[in-house]
Design a protein around this motif. Structure first.
Motif, short mmCIF file in Angstrom:
data_model
loop_
_atom_site.label_atom_id
_atom_site.label_comp_id
_atom_site.label_asym_id
_atom_site.label_seq_id
_atom_site.Cartn_x
_atom_site.Cartn_y
_atom_site.Cartn_z
N LEU A 159 0.77 -1.29 0.07
CA LEU A 159 -0.15 0.02 0.19
C LEU A 159 0.71 1.30 0.12
O LEU A 159 0.48 2.15 -0.84
N VAL A 160 2.02 1.24 0.61
CA VAL A 160 2.96 2.27 0.63
C VAL A 160 3.40 2.63 -0.70
O VAL A 160 3.64 3.82 -0.93
N TYR A 161 3.77 1.79 -1.26
CA TYR A 161 4.29 1.95 -2.60
C TYR A 161 3.23 2.40 -3.59
O TYR A 161 3.30 3.25 -4.82
N GLU A 162 1.84 1.70 -3.37
CA GLU A 162 1.09 2.36 -4.23
C GLU A 162 0.57 3.68 -4.12
O GLU A 162 0.75 4.37 -5.00
N LEU A 163 0.73 4.12 -2.74
CA LEU A 163 0.55 5.74 -2.61
C LEU A 163 1.58 6.47 -2.97
O LEU A 163 1.61 7.66 -3.56
N LYS A 164 2.86 5.87 -2.86
CA LYS A 164 3.89 6.80 -3.52
C LYS A 164 3.72 6.99 -4.83
O LYS A 164 4.24 7.93 -5.61
N GLY A 165 3.17 6.00 -5.61
CA GLY A 165 3.06 5.96 -7.14
C GLY A 165 1.91 6.92 -7.32
O GLY A 165 2.09 7.71 -8.39
N ARG A 166 1.05 7.18 -6.39
CA ARG A 166 -0.14 8.20 -6.98
C ARG A 166 0.44 9.51 -6.68
O ARG A 166 0.07 10.67 -7.72
N ILE A 167 1.30 9.64 -5.82
CA ILE A 167 1.86 11.05 -5.83
C ILE A 167 2.72 11.49 -6.77
O ILE A 167 2.86 12.48 -7.28
N ASN A 168 3.77 10.30 -7.15
CA ASN A 168 4.78 10.43 -8.00
C ASN A 168 4.23 9.77 -9.12
O ASN A 168 5.20 8.50 -9.18
N PRO A 169 3.29 9.84 -10.17
CA PRO A 169 3.10 8.78 -11.11
C PRO A 169 4.43 8.45 -12.25
O PRO A 169 5.25 9.45 -12.28
#
Length: 876
Positions: free
Chosen positions: A866-876
């Motif tokens: 989930l952390v990696y997923e959220l990180k990806g949403r901030i920095n696509p």
């Protein structure tokens, strides 16, 4: 009384109640104290007990309630605390004696004692470590005096006391009851039960005669020189004690006259602000007394409270007390030995008082025994210690001379006597041969009863047969009704005489059983009579040495207090103050003892601070500025407490201290209103400030905090400014003056005796860090917004306050007129047009995703994903 149907008992009750209309009447009926009519209604409500009724009077039901005699003291305490007085009417004869006068004769009863707040003696009704004072205020031709006594310890004192000073003296003594002449002044704002007495009780001529009779002297001159007002006040005390104790006057010590200028003057407001013996909440916890009290005896605890309440102004007296403490600080082995022995010292004063009033029991005799035995051991310790200071040496001398009494009580009393003499078993075996023989006969008789029961079982063949005893039948043979026919038939009926049949039991006696019963009862009654006679003799032997025992009790308290203060000084790292007649006031590394204790419990430490108010013939004032919560009030209070402790004869919480004798201690700290008297917080502040400015002399120590804060800014500043000038120019005293009016710091350059000081703070990233350190100089701001942030005000409010503050400060730099103009321009101070509502921003993808997550249901691996997923949403 006009009702023909009034019973003899009710007639007796009404007659007694008529003599004590102002009190609740405890009317003894067997094992209960009963109350009737309005007394019953009031008592039932106050004690939360059942209200019943008993018969009728004048056609109305008689309300009734009662309390058991054996637990009456607890109920008495509740009633006294709620403002009642209680008259106790006891049975003055045995009911059997009353029956001799006729079957309907009423047992004679009369009041044996009037219980009031100031006349308590029972341990269960008193605080062991606090005096219970009864006071009387007398006035003769313009002269006034206040006398007070504690009948539980025998103390009797008097002091000249003009009416304006009465409130201050009452605040010092905190009496439970105050006697005033009827028709005199009406006291206001006095937290004490007031009892009016007839003016005849204050007649000085009659009072002098009563005092001389009490102490068995022809003149009072041997005790000192007393004015007519002082004699009047003391006489009123004796008259009231004679009334309440029904002629059994307590064992009072000769009167002592106090010098009104011999102690530091401390008014009620200052005592409250400094929390000397009680905290602001009213309890002992959190007060200076609670932190300091390491005494091991009740007498030592009471002495400590008196010393803190009335610090001495006599340098010689203070010096002797400090010398004793210093000696025991240095002599650690002796101090520990003394304290180990003091732990076993009972309350001699109160045991003596109860014995003198004939309310004492065997345990009071045991308390005297334990006290004189411990006193002998303490005297031996002191005399073997070489060069002992004068005060301790005199106390050691006062401990001796009781060897004969100690030996008598040791031989006569058992190790652990019963509570009441009538319980028996208080006299030790071997003290009286006759008593030992009677006891042996009584005890052997009980063995005979057991053997007789075994013989009766064998004779009758009834294994369940018992020999029992009650107050009606005496000893009797008890069997169940299933064996009745056998017992009532020959040959058993020739031996066993039928006495009584109940629902399940049949009871018999025999000639032999009646004979042994007579022997046992006679022996038991005889033993009780002998023990009662011995108790009376021992009580008399103790009272014959009452004066010497009271002196020993005072010496024990003095030694206990010195050892306790030494123990406190060692464990808390307190220093010995230097006391002289100068106007110096220099403290290095001073600390507040109560705050320091609280911080230590929380795992923190106290920041010590210096203070120097030394002055020659001019004023010495520190003008203290700095933010709230930084410790200004603590600094003010700690220096006042250090002066108080030094003159009470104690070491002080500092690394070094030099105190020129302080005559008066004044404190105006904290905010409170007085709604009952219609006073606002500001009015209370002004009244207390006025008292200081009118009374403080050049040897006073004054602490003032935030004078003028309860009104408009310019009014408050003007009042604070003028107050400081008055303290400097007129009172010329030593003072600590805390304020938020930074404009006042200019006075340091105008008034010779004024210095600026401030509480240091540190700013870090917009926040304020309190260093709690006092430095010379002036604060340039109050940090109120930062303190508000620490208090938890919403962030929006804090930010808005910062904006307004910046605008106001910029206006202040441009002049007052500019500042007022800016205020008019601020939306806070004018009506603003309605602003369009700004739509709240839509939540981001990250916020939306987080709202779907249930953290408790995620595995570690899922959480990492989930952390990696959220990180990806901030920095696509």
């Amino acid at each position: 009384m006009s009702d023909d149907n009034v019973t003899p008992m009710m007639a007796q009750y009404l007659e007694i109640k008529g003599r004590y209309r102002e009190a609740l009447l405890f009317y003894r009926m067997g094992d209960f104290y009963e109350m009737f009519f309005d007394d019953a209604v009031a008592a039932a409500e106050a004690l939360d007990i059942a209200l019943t009724k008993r018969g009728k009077h004048l056609g109305q039901d008689i309300a009734m309630c009662g309390v058991p005699v054996h637990s009456a003291e607890g109920y008495l305490l509740s009633l006294i605390r709620k403002g009642f007085r209680v008259a106790i009417a006891e049975q003055m004869e045995d009911p059997a004696e009353a029956k001799k006068r006729g079957s309907k004769s009423v047992v004679a009863r009369d009041v044996v004692r009037l219980v009031t707040p100031g006349t308590l003696t029972e341990d269960t009704l008193l605080e062991a470590r606090r005096n219970n004072y009864l006071a009387a205020f007398g006035e003769v031709r313009g002269d006034c005096a206040l006398a007070w006594c504690d009948i539980s310890t025998g103390e009797l004192r008097v002091v000249p006391c003009p009416l304006p000073r009465l409130g201050m003296e009452l605040a010092r003594l905190m009496p439970k009851e105050l006697l005033l002449a009827e028709g005199g002044f009406t006291p206001e704002d006095m937290a004490v039960a007031v009892t009016p007495l007839a003016r005849s009780a204050f007649d000085s001529t009659g009072a002098e005669r009563r005092l001389c009779d009490l102490f068995g002297v022809g003149s009072l001159e041997g005790f000192g020189s007393f004015g007519r007002a002082e004699i009047s006040a003391m006489g009123a005390l004796i008259d009231y004690l004679d009334l309440t104790q029904r002629g059994k006057l307590p064992l009072l010590q000769p009167p002592q006259r106090e010098n009104p200028g011999g102690v530091v003057q401390i008014d009620a407001a200052t005592r409250r602000n400094l929390e000397i013996t009680a905290s602001l909440s009213g309890g002992r916890e959190g007060s200076l007394l609670s932190v300091m009290d390491r005494t091991l005896t009740a007498g030592g605890g009471r002495l400590l409270e008196r010393r803190l309440s009335a610090p001495s102004r006599d340098g010689e007296v203070i010096g002797r007390r400090l010398q004793s403490v210093r000696f025991l600080v240095e002599q650690s082995r002796l101090r520990d030995d003394l304290r180990a022995m003091l732990r076993r010292v009972p309350d001699i004063d109160r045991a003596l008082s109860r014995l003198s009033l004939d309310r004492g029991g065997p345990r009071d005799l045991a308390a005297i025994r334990g006290g004189v035995q411990a006193a002998a051991g303490l005297r031996d310790l002191l005399t073997a210690s070489g060069a002992v200071p004068d005060l301790l040496l005199q106390s050691g001398c006062d401990l001796g001379g009781h060897e004969g009494l100690a030996d008598l009580l040791e031989r006569a009393l058992v190790a652990e006597p019963p509570l009441l003499a009538r319980d028996g078993g208080l006299i030790a075996t071997g003290y009286d041969t006759e008593l030992d023989e009677v006891r042996q006969l009584r005890d052997e008789g009980r063995g005979v009863i057991a053997r007789m029961q075994a013989e009766f079982i064998e004779q009758t063949g009834i294994s369940s047969l018992k020999i029992k005893h009650n107050n009606v039948l005496g000893y009797f043979v008890d069997v169940t009704t299933t064996h009745a026919d056998r017992m009532l038939s020959p040959p058993l009926s020739e031996t066993f005489i039928h006495r009584q049949t109940t629902a399940g039991q049949v009871r018999f006696t025999t000639v032999a059983l009646s004979e042994i019963e007579t022997r046992i009862l006679n022996a038991g009654n005889h033993a009780q009579e002998i023990e009662k006679r011995h108790f009376t003799a021992l009580r008399k032997a103790v009272l014959e040495r009452a004066a010497a025992l009271a002196q020993t009790a005072r010496a024990l308290a003095e030694i206990d207090l010195a050892a306790a203060l030494a123990d406190l000084a060692i464990s808390e790292n307190w220093c010995e103050p230097r006391i002289d007649s100068s106007r110096a006031f220099r403290v290095e590394g001073g600390r507040h003892p109560v705050v320091e204790r609280a911080l230590r419990r929380q795992g923190g430490g106290f920041i010590a601070n210096d203070c120097d108010l030394s002055a020659g013939d001019k004023a010495a004032i520190w003008l203290l500025t700095g933010p709230n919560m930084a410790g200004k009030s603590t600094f003010l209070r700690q220096n006042a407490l250090i002066a108080l402790l030094a003159q009470a004869g104690s070491f002080v919480p500092a690394s070094e201290a030099h105190i020129g004798l302080v005559s008066q201690l004044f404190s105006r700290v904290g905010a409170s209103d007085d709604l009952a008297r219609g006073r606002s917080t500001f009015m209370v502040e002004m009244v207390e400030t006025a008292a200081i400015l009118h009374q403080a002399d050049d040897r006073a120590l004054v602490i003032l905090d935030e004078i003028g804060r309860g009104t408009a800014t310019w009014d408050g500043l003007s009042i604070a400014w003028a107050t400081l000038e008055h303290l400097h120019e007129v009172n010329r005293c030593r003072a600590l003056f805390a304020t938020h009016y930074h404009e006042m710091t200019a006075l340091a350059g105008k008034l010779e005796g004024v210095e600026n000081a401030t509480v240091a703070v540190k700013e870090w990233e917009g926040d304020v860090i309190f260093l709690h350190e006092i430095r010379k100089g002036a604060a340039d701001r109050s940090y109120g917004v930062q303190v508000a942030k620490l208090a938890g005000l919403p962030d929006a409010v804090i930010e808005r306050a910062r904006s307004v503050l910046e605008l106001l400060e910029s206006g202040e730099r441009s002049g007052a007129g500019s500042r007022l103009a800016l205020i008019d321009d601020l939306p806070l101070f004018r009506t603003a047009p309605a602003q369009p509502r700004i739509a709240a921003p839509k939540p981001s993808e990250v916020e939306a995703r987080l709202r779907e997550v249930l953290p408790d249901q995620l595995t570690p691996l899922e959480a990492l994903a989930l952390v990696y997923e959220l990180k990806g949403r901030i920095n696509p």
